[in-house]
Design a protein around this motif. Structure first.
Motif, mmCIF file in Angstrom:
data_model
loop_
_atom_site.group_PDB
_atom_site.id
_atom_site.type_symbol
_atom_site.label_atom_id
_atom_site.label_comp_id
_atom_site.label_asym_id
_atom_site.label_seq_id
_atom_site.Cartn_x
_atom_site.Cartn_y
_atom_site.Cartn_z
ATOM 1 N N THR A 173 0.852 -1.188 0.000
ATOM 2 C CA THR A 173 0.000 0.000 0.000
ATOM 3 C C THR A 173 0.885 1.234 0.000
ATOM 4 O O THR A 173 1.720 1.400 0.896
ATOM 5 C CB THR A 173 -0.904 0.026 1.256
ATOM 6 O OG1 THR A 173 -1.709 -1.155 1.266
ATOM 7 C CG2 THR A 173 -1.798 1.256 1.269
ATOM 8 N N ASP A 198 -2.092 4.720 -3.461
ATOM 9 C CA ASP A 198 -3.247 3.944 -3.026
ATOM 10 C C ASP A 198 -4.047 4.755 -2.015
ATOM 11 O O ASP A 198 -5.256 4.609 -1.892
ATOM 12 C CB ASP A 198 -2.799 2.628 -2.391
ATOM 13 C CG ASP A 198 -2.016 1.775 -3.375
ATOM 14 O OD1 ASP A 198 -2.519 1.552 -4.490
ATOM 15 O OD2 ASP A 198 -0.891 1.364 -3.031
ATOM 16 N N HIS A 253 -7.504 -0.428 2.179
ATOM 17 C CA HIS A 253 -6.860 -0.728 0.902
ATOM 18 C C HIS A 253 -6.356 -2.167 0.880
ATOM 19 O O HIS A 253 -6.487 -2.877 -0.107
ATOM 20 C CB HIS A 253 -5.706 0.239 0.622
ATOM 21 C CG HIS A 253 -4.965 -0.113 -0.636
ATOM 22 N ND1 HIS A 253 -3.744 -0.763 -0.620
ATOM 23 C CD2 HIS A 253 -5.308 0.018 -1.940
ATOM 24 C CE1 HIS A 253 -3.373 -0.984 -1.876
ATOM 25 N NE2 HIS A 253 -4.287 -0.516 -2.685
#
Ligand SMILES: Nc1nc2c(ncn2[C@@H]2O[C@H](COP(=O)(O)OP(=O)(O)O)[C@@H](O)[C@H]2O)c(=O)[nH]1
Ligand SMILES: [Mg+2]
Length: 332
Positions: A173, A198, A253
């Motif tokens: 991420t 992200d 995420h």
């Protein structure tokens, strides 16, 4: 070389260090990281020894221009993840200057908050030579921390240019940090940071112009046509505001990655990137060896004389390098 007493001794030493690191010995971790930083000739052995012990850590990248608050955010995240019981590794990668120091020194001072906590390990890596080399070193350093059981690793790096984006791609991420200011969003677009984000973080929201930056960035994320637009998080890392939200967005995420198979895809891409990087690195290294330099000079003379064309010369050189004496055949 293999089988010589020196090589055997070094293998034993490496095996001891890896076993120590896996067992949680900080000294072994530190020593391995120093080897990664200072002994590129041993990357292959270190990487091979660590591979069976790594791959479990969750990697969070923090990228952005100098001064946006990456280190402050890292420290705040370390605190939050420690509170949640995670073991946290931090890798600060500075590709900006071989003589770096200033910024990293500042980081070290700030991270003294976590000094003495056995659940935290902080390490800086600065550029020595090629950026490609730094990316390889960063990947190995990540493996060391991963093998040592740090299950969440934060990689902090300045975001400018291609090689840094390579370093950013080590993360599962990637959080791109910006601070309020005229044209910041535009700069991020230029640097290609929006594409790798992200999670987008507007830090220093305690400063004027923050809402404007949030609005601009949110509008810009609409230009992204992939399945997932990055969330825009408001943060004042220095004041601990918005940290929980950032932690939640990172977790969100990750859940998305796991649910969609994106995590496997990223790891596949990363493995391919690493192999490609190692291949190019190996070619460059071999080409730099005296015998190949001599051969290159010879082929250059032949090309000038018209007895060989450059394409054939390059093919010949590649073939000769592939069968270079003294190089152990690839394993694994
Ligand atoms: N006003 C304000 N200043 C901050 C905030 N976060 C970080 N800073 C300051 O911004 C400066 C740069 O922070 P640093 O974390 O070193 O940035 P880095 O270069 O991206 O790692 C330092 O003086 C920090 O104290 C914030 O939320 N608000
Ligand atoms: Mg910093």
């Amino acid at each position: 070389m293999a089988g010589s007493p020196a090589a055997g001794g070094r293998c034993d030493e490496l095996a001891r260090l890896v076993a120590g690191a896996v067992g949680g010995e900080r000294l072994a971790v530190a020593r391995l990281l120093s080897l990664v930083e200072n002994a590129p000739a041993r990357w292959q052995a270190i990487g091979a020894a660590l591979a069976p012990h790594s791959g479990a850590a969750e990697v969070v990248g923090l990228t952005g221009a100098p001064g946006v608050g990456k280190s402050t955010t890292t420290s705040a995240l370390v605190r939050a993840y420690r509170d949640a019981g995670r073991r946290v590794g931090v890798l600060a990668v500075d590709p900006s200057s071989p003589l770096s120091g200033g910024a990293l020194l500042g980081d070290r001072v700030r991270m003294t908050e976590h000094a003495g906590d056995p659940g935290v390990f902080v390490r800086s890596l600065a550029s020595r030579g090629s950026l490609g080399g730094l990316a390889i070193a960063a990947a190995q350093a990540l493996r060391v921390l991963d093998a040592a059981g740090f299950d969440l690793i934060i990689v902090e790096t300045i975001g400018v240019g291609q090689a840094e984006i390579d370093i950013a791609s080590l993360a599962d991420t990637t959080c791109v940090l910006l601070a309020p200011g005229a044209g910041d969003g535009v700069q991020a677009v230029k640097a290609g940071l929006l594409e790798i984000a992200d999670v987008l973080v507007v830090n220093k929201v305690d400063q004027p112009g923050a809402e404007r930056t949030v609005t601009d960035l949110t509008a810009m994320t609409r230009m992204r046509d992939d399945d997932r637009r990055p969330a825009v998080v408001r943060l004042a890392a220095a004041h601990g505001q918005g940290v929980d939200d950032l932690v939640e967005r990172i977790a969100e995420h990750r859940r998305h990655l796991v649910a969609t198979g994106g995590l496997d895809r990223r790891r596949l891409t990363r493995a391919a990137d690493e192999i490609r990087g190692l291949t190019l690195h190996a070619v460059r290294e071999r080409l730099a060896a005296p015998e190949h330099q001599a051969r290159l000079a010879e082929l250059a003379r032949a090309a000038t004389a018209g007895t060989v064309d450059p394409w054939s010369a390059a093919r010949r050189l590649l073939a000769e390098m592939a069968t270079a004496p003294g190089e152990p055949p690839a394993t694994r």
